[in-house]
Enzyme design. Structure first.
Site, PDB file in Angstrom:
ATOM      1  N   GLU A  67     -10.290   6.578   2.186  1.00 33.73           N
ATOM      2  CA  GLU A  67     -11.428   5.794   2.960  1.00 33.73           C
ATOM      3  C   GLU A  67     -10.220   4.681   3.391  1.00 33.73           C
ATOM      4  O   GLU A  67      -9.327   4.377   2.784  1.00 33.73           O
ATOM      5  CB  GLU A  67     -12.044   5.468   1.854  1.00 33.73           C
ATOM      6  CG  GLU A  67     -11.592   4.076   0.768  1.00 33.73           C
ATOM      7  CD  GLU A  67     -10.356   4.562  -0.008  1.00 33.73           C
ATOM      8  OE1 GLU A  67      -9.964   5.701  -0.179  1.00 33.73           O
ATOM      9  OE2 GLU A  67      -9.772   3.668  -0.552  1.00 33.73           O
TER      10      GLU A  67
ATOM     11  N   LYS B 165       0.727  -1.342  -0.068  1.00 34.93           N
ATOM     12  CA  LYS B 165      -0.008   0.183  -0.039  1.00 34.93           C
ATOM     13  C   LYS B 165       0.860   1.419   0.044  1.00 34.93           C
ATOM     14  O   LYS B 165       0.459   2.342  -0.518  1.00 34.93           O
ATOM     15  CB  LYS B 165      -0.889   0.154   1.098  1.00 34.93           C
ATOM     16  CG  LYS B 165      -2.100  -1.236   1.125  1.00 34.93           C
ATOM     17  CD  LYS B 165      -3.493  -0.584   1.279  1.00 34.93           C
ATOM     18  CE  LYS B 165      -4.314  -1.593   0.807  1.00 34.93           C
ATOM     19  NZ  LYS B 165      -4.368  -2.962   1.190  1.00 34.93           N
TER      20      LYS B 165
ATOM     21  N   SER C 178       1.788  -9.707  -1.010  1.00 36.24           N
ATOM     22  CA  SER C 178       1.648  -8.347  -0.965  1.00 36.24           C
ATOM     23  C   SER C 178       1.688  -7.666   0.308  1.00 36.24           C
ATOM     24  O   SER C 178       1.651  -6.648   0.713  1.00 36.24           O
ATOM     25  CB  SER C 178       0.060  -8.276  -1.385  1.00 36.24           C
ATOM     26  OG  SER C 178      -0.871  -8.892  -0.669  1.00 36.24           O
TER      27      SER C 178
HETATM   28  C1  LIG Z   1      -5.289  -3.994   0.853  1.00 41.27           C
HETATM   29  C2  LIG Z   1      -4.497  -5.320   0.710  1.00 41.27           C
HETATM   30  C3  LIG Z   1      -4.899  -6.024  -0.488  1.00 41.27           C
HETATM   31  C4  LIG Z   1      -5.850  -5.641  -1.392  1.00 41.27           C
HETATM   32  O1  LIG Z   1      -6.021  -4.739  -2.123  1.00 41.27           O
HETATM   33  P1  LIG Z   1      -5.703  -4.599  -3.760  1.00 41.27           P
HETATM   34  O2  LIG Z   1      -5.888  -3.312  -4.131  1.00 41.27           O
HETATM   35  O3  LIG Z   1      -6.393  -5.782  -4.423  1.00 41.27           O
HETATM   36  O4  LIG Z   1      -4.110  -5.198  -3.897  1.00 41.27           O
HETATM   37  C5  LIG Z   1      -4.221  -7.152  -0.795  1.00 41.27           C
HETATM   38  N1  LIG Z   1      -3.023  -7.443   0.103  1.00 41.27           N
HETATM   39  C6  LIG Z   1      -2.860  -6.747   1.092  1.00 41.27           C
HETATM   40  C7  LIG Z   1      -1.627  -7.114   2.037  1.00 41.27           C
HETATM   41  C8  LIG Z   1      -3.494  -5.751   1.680  1.00 41.27           C
HETATM   42  O5  LIG Z   1      -3.336  -4.863   2.537  1.00 41.27           O
END
Ligand SMILES: *Cc1c(COP(=O)(O)O)cnc(C)c1O
Length: 392
Positions: free
Chosen positions: A107, A85, A374
């Site tokens: 948000e 993020k 992610s």
């Molecule tokens: C917010 C989040 C996501 C989902 O958001 P995308 O916009 O689809 O990437 C995925 N993995 C993590 C660790 C997140 O914090």
């Protein structure tokens, strides 16, 4: 607006009239600065020294042995804040600064984007307001606390179900009345144009790095690239590096919740129908009357009833494939990676791992897979523990 922000039939800007000039200003600002030498230099410095880029591409040997083919992890979990993020909040925060804005709003659902925005608000000394549904505030008290520590104001949204989609509605409403000094820092690759384009641009560092790292460390491109999909920002970030490499299969994994057939899920691309939400046309979870449905999955970060328009287009053109992973299998993947590698993945990222696990015995041993990790799972250990206790 200079561009239409269309990906095939998807995307666009279906917003109230009052928002058009605001989005136009944002579009103009983005295209003025996104290739600006000073802007890029400042952003790259922050990526490197604040966030911790480049992130490693790691060959998960013991996890690979278990499934029978090679899995590399793109380690976005190692970034400051614990997830991808920050790529986006640094980019948009800096854009806000270049555009002369002094206040940020955002948000948040699970609180991850709210926190990543609050961090950047502190970093740039900008007054920051985070809109968050009251149900989510109750469920995510640790992130609420962290946002406040960073100096952000958390505004409880009471409308609707008190979750992410209500928070977006209120943030957009607030923005229309405060456009002069306020920048809306949107959290994922969806929403009205130009957000899907902006968020992809700031997340594309994941794919650019991953592609170069594959060539350097493996000597060739991977066969498959996987990522979890909520709104779609981490997935479009890593896909963007490989979209032109036609031999690389792109797979997005959505939240199947208790199973797509049960109705309790968040698998927008797998089970949705075309509709409009938050200013963009996309696949959307809705009932026969077009009423938007609530989503349900073990991972709050994937609970969003719409999805970024470019993913809808990649699905329709067949360039990417989208599947769903059920909660139960996601927990197994979470445990397996932790046990085999000592890496605790976010439950969101565990969706992508879960699909990979299920290919054991199906993909041959020469297959090379890159999974976008992610985020890290520290925030999820209580949820996992609860589910484990229920199982016994
Ligand atoms: C917010 C989040 C996501 C989902 O958001 P995308 O916009 O689809 O990437 C995925 N993995 C993590 C660790 C997140 O914090």
């Amino acid at each position: 607006m200079k561009y239409k922000g269309r990906f095939g039939q998807f995307g666009g800007f279906y917003v109230p009239e009052v928002l058009i000039p605001v989005l136009e200003e944002l579009e103009e600002g983005f295209y003025r600065y996104y290739k600006d030498k000073n802007f890029i230099a400042e952003l790259n410095d922050l990526y490197k020294n604040y966030a911790g880029r480049p992130t490693p591409l790691y060959l998960a040997k013991r996890f690979s042995e278990h499934v029978g083919f090679k899995i590399y992890l793109k380690r976005e979990d190692l970034l400051h804040g614990g997830a991808h993020k920050v790529n986006n909040t640094l980019g948009q925060g800096l854009l806000a600064k270049y555009m002369g804005k002094t206040k940020l709003i955002a948000e948040t659902g699970a609180g991850q984007h709210g926190l990543a925005t609050a961090m950047i608000g502190a970093l740039f000394g900008m007054e920051t307001k985070i809109f968050m549904g009251i149900t989510d505030i109750r469920r995510q008290s640790v992130n609420v606390h962290k946002m406040k520590l960073c100096g952000a104001e958390v505004i409880g949204v009471e409308g609707g179900t008190g979750t992410l989609k209500d928070a977006i509605n209120d943030a957009l409403r607030y923005w229309t009345a405060h456009v002069d000094d306020t920048f809306y820092l949107f959290g994922t690759a969806s929403g009205p144009h130009p957000y899907p384009t902006i968020v992809k641009y700031f997340q594309s560092c994941i794919g650019t790095e991953a592609r170069a790292q594959c060539l350097e460390q493996i000597g060739h491109l991977p066969d498959k690239v996987l990522a979890c999909v909520g709104g779609g920002s981490n997935a479009i970030g890593i896909f963007s590096g490989f979209i032109d490499d036609r031999d690389v299969e792109l797979i997005g994994v959505e939240a199947g919740g208790e199973g797509v057939s049960t109705g309790h899920h968040a698998a927008t691309l797998v089970a949705g129908k075309v509709g409009i939400l938050h200013g963009a046309k996309s696949y959307l979870l809705q009932d026969e009357q077009g009423q938007v449905l609530d989503t349900e999955s073990i991972s709050a970060g994937l609970d969003y009833p719409a999805v970024g328009p470019e993913h809808c287009y990649l699905k329709d053109t067949g360039r990417a494939k989208y599947v769903a992973a059920d909660d139960k299998d996601v927990l197994d993947a979470f445990e397996l990676l932790t046990r085999k590698e000592g890496i605790i993945p976010a439950l969101e990222s565990s969706h992508a791992l879960s699909y990979v696990m299920q290919q054991k015995g199906k993909w041959d041993s020469n297959t090379v897979v890159v999974v976008n990790l992610s985020g890290r799972g520290d925030k999820d250990v209580d949820i996992v523990e609860e589910h484990r206790e229920n199982k016994i």
